[in-house]
Design a protein around this motif. Structure first.
Motif, PDB file in Angstrom:
ATOM      1  N   ALA A   1       0.833  -1.199   0.000  1.00 17.26           N
ATOM      2  CA  ALA A   1       0.000   0.000   0.000  1.00 17.26           C
ATOM      3  C   ALA A   1       0.873   1.256   0.000  1.00 17.26           C
ATOM      4  O   ALA A   1       2.004   1.233   0.487  1.00 17.26           O
ATOM      5  N   THR A   2       0.331   2.311  -0.567  1.00 17.94           N
ATOM      6  CA  THR A   2       0.910   3.647  -0.465  1.00 17.94           C
ATOM      7  C   THR A   2      -0.200   4.544   0.064  1.00 17.94           C
ATOM      8  O   THR A   2      -1.329   4.504  -0.433  1.00 17.94           O
ATOM      9  N   VAL A   3       0.117   5.334   1.090  1.00 17.98           N
ATOM     10  CA  VAL A   3      -0.874   6.198   1.714  1.00 17.98           C
ATOM     11  C   VAL A   3      -0.484   7.652   1.484  1.00 17.98           C
ATOM     12  O   VAL A   3       0.657   8.037   1.726  1.00 17.98           O
ATOM     13  N   THR A   4      -1.445   8.435   1.032  1.00 18.09           N
ATOM     14  CA  THR A   4      -1.259   9.879   0.905  1.00 18.09           C
ATOM     15  C   THR A   4      -2.278  10.541   1.824  1.00 18.09           C
ATOM     16  O   THR A   4      -3.470  10.241   1.746  1.00 18.09           O
ATOM     17  N   VAL A   5      -1.793  11.408   2.701  1.00 14.69           N
ATOM     18  CA  VAL A   5      -2.677  12.125   3.625  1.00 14.69           C
ATOM     19  C   VAL A   5      -2.645  13.611   3.276  1.00 14.69           C
ATOM     20  O   VAL A   5      -1.617  14.138   2.849  1.00 14.69           O
TER      21      VAL A   5
ATOM     22  N   GLU B   1       4.930  19.774   0.315  1.00 11.51           N
ATOM     23  CA  GLU B   1       5.233  19.077   1.564  1.00 11.51           C
ATOM     24  C   GLU B   1       4.376  19.572   2.718  1.00 11.51           C
ATOM     25  O   GLU B   1       4.108  18.844   3.655  1.00 11.51           O
ATOM     26  N   ASP B   2       3.943  20.823   2.662  1.00 12.92           N
ATOM     27  CA  ASP B   2       3.150  21.375   3.748  1.00 12.92           C
ATOM     28  C   ASP B   2       1.718  20.861   3.749  1.00 12.92           C
ATOM     29  O   ASP B   2       1.070  20.866   4.775  1.00 12.92           O
ATOM     30  N   SER B   3       1.237  20.383   2.613  1.00 10.22           N
ATOM     31  CA  SER B   3      -0.173  20.063   2.530  1.00 10.22           C
ATOM     32  C   SER B   3      -0.493  18.595   2.294  1.00 10.22           C
ATOM     33  O   SER B   3      -1.624  18.192   2.401  1.00 10.22           O
ATOM     34  N   GLU B   4       0.522  17.793   1.987  1.00 10.03           N
ATOM     35  CA  GLU B   4       0.300  16.363   1.810  1.00 10.03           C
ATOM     36  C   GLU B   4       1.559  15.607   2.210  1.00 10.03           C
ATOM     37  O   GLU B   4       2.665  16.134   2.138  1.00 10.03           O
ATOM     38  N   LEU B   5       1.366  14.387   2.649  1.00  9.77           N
ATOM     39  CA  LEU B   5       2.473  13.485   2.943  1.00  9.77           C
ATOM     40  C   LEU B   5       2.191  12.170   2.252  1.00  9.77           C
ATOM     41  O   LEU B   5       1.045  11.711   2.211  1.00  9.77           O
ATOM     42  N   ILE B   6       3.230  11.542   1.722  1.00  5.98           N
ATOM     43  CA  ILE B   6       3.090  10.244   1.065  1.00  5.98           C
ATOM     44  C   ILE B   6       3.928   9.237   1.826  1.00  5.98           C
ATOM     45  O   ILE B   6       5.119   9.463   2.051  1.00  5.98           O
ATOM     46  N   PHE B   7       3.299   8.137   2.226  1.00  5.01           N
ATOM     47  CA  PHE B   7       3.987   7.074   2.955  1.00  5.01           C
ATOM     48  C   PHE B   7       4.015   5.816   2.100  1.00  5.01           C
ATOM     49  O   PHE B   7       2.984   5.341   1.641  1.00  5.01           O
ATOM     50  N   ARG B   8       5.175   5.296   1.891  1.00  4.76           N
ATOM     51  CA  ARG B   8       5.409   4.129   1.052  1.00  4.76           C
ATOM     52  C   ARG B   8       5.080   2.834   1.800  1.00  4.76           C
ATOM     53  O   ARG B   8       4.869   2.836   3.007  1.00  4.76           O
TER      54      ARG B   8
END
Length: 150
Positions: free
Chosen positions: A81-85, A117-124
């Motif tokens: 999974a990849t999660v983007t918040v 970077e201030d408005s979204e984060l992506i987790f691998r």
């Protein structure tokens, strides 16, 4: 029906059943590793919820019957999974409008990368985030996406 037709028909039926079973188990194997868990407190504490498969939540006001907007502080990402918040609902980027005015960004000492970077984060895959405050994202998540990787 002669014996040759019967054998041929039986073979086709068995081949179709094997093909169907093979595709079911393949998709299950692919999806079972696509998940993410979200926790209210740092270090995976407090209330939590789990999402499985590809999911897009435009807002977090009703996730499994609860309002999770601005409550998430730690998370775990499954192996496929990849999660983007996002800091805003509907996957909107916080400073996106400012990016249209490069002179304004420069005057504030910001780059386009800072805006993203201030408005979204992506987790691998396989990410374990003990505390979102490490990313200046403590209780800021208002929308998110979970995408399944092959």
């Amino acid at each position: 029906m002669n014996p040759t037709q019967l054998v041929s028909r039986t073979f086709k039926t068995v081949a179709m059943a094997v093909a169907l079973l093979g595709s079911v188990s393949t998709s299950y194997a692919k999806d079972k590793d696509c998940w993410a868990e979200f926790f209210q407190e740092s270090q995976y504490g407090g209330e939590h919820f789990r999402l499985e498969g590809s999911v897009q939540l435009e807002n977090l006001t009703n996730v499994q019957g609860e309002n999770w907007a601005s409550r998430i502080d730690s998370l775990k990402v499954g192996p496929k999974a990849t999660v983007t918040v996002f800091e805003n609902t509907n996957f909107k980027l916080t400073l996106k409008e400012m990016a249209k005015y490069p002179d304004l960004l420069r005057s504030l000492g910001l780059t386009e990368k800072d805006v993203l970077e201030d408005s979204e984060l992506i987790f691998r895959p396989n990410s374990v985030i003990h505390d979102l405050s490490d990313f200046n994202f403590h209780h800021k998540i208002k929308s998110l996406k979970v995408e399944c990787n092959q």
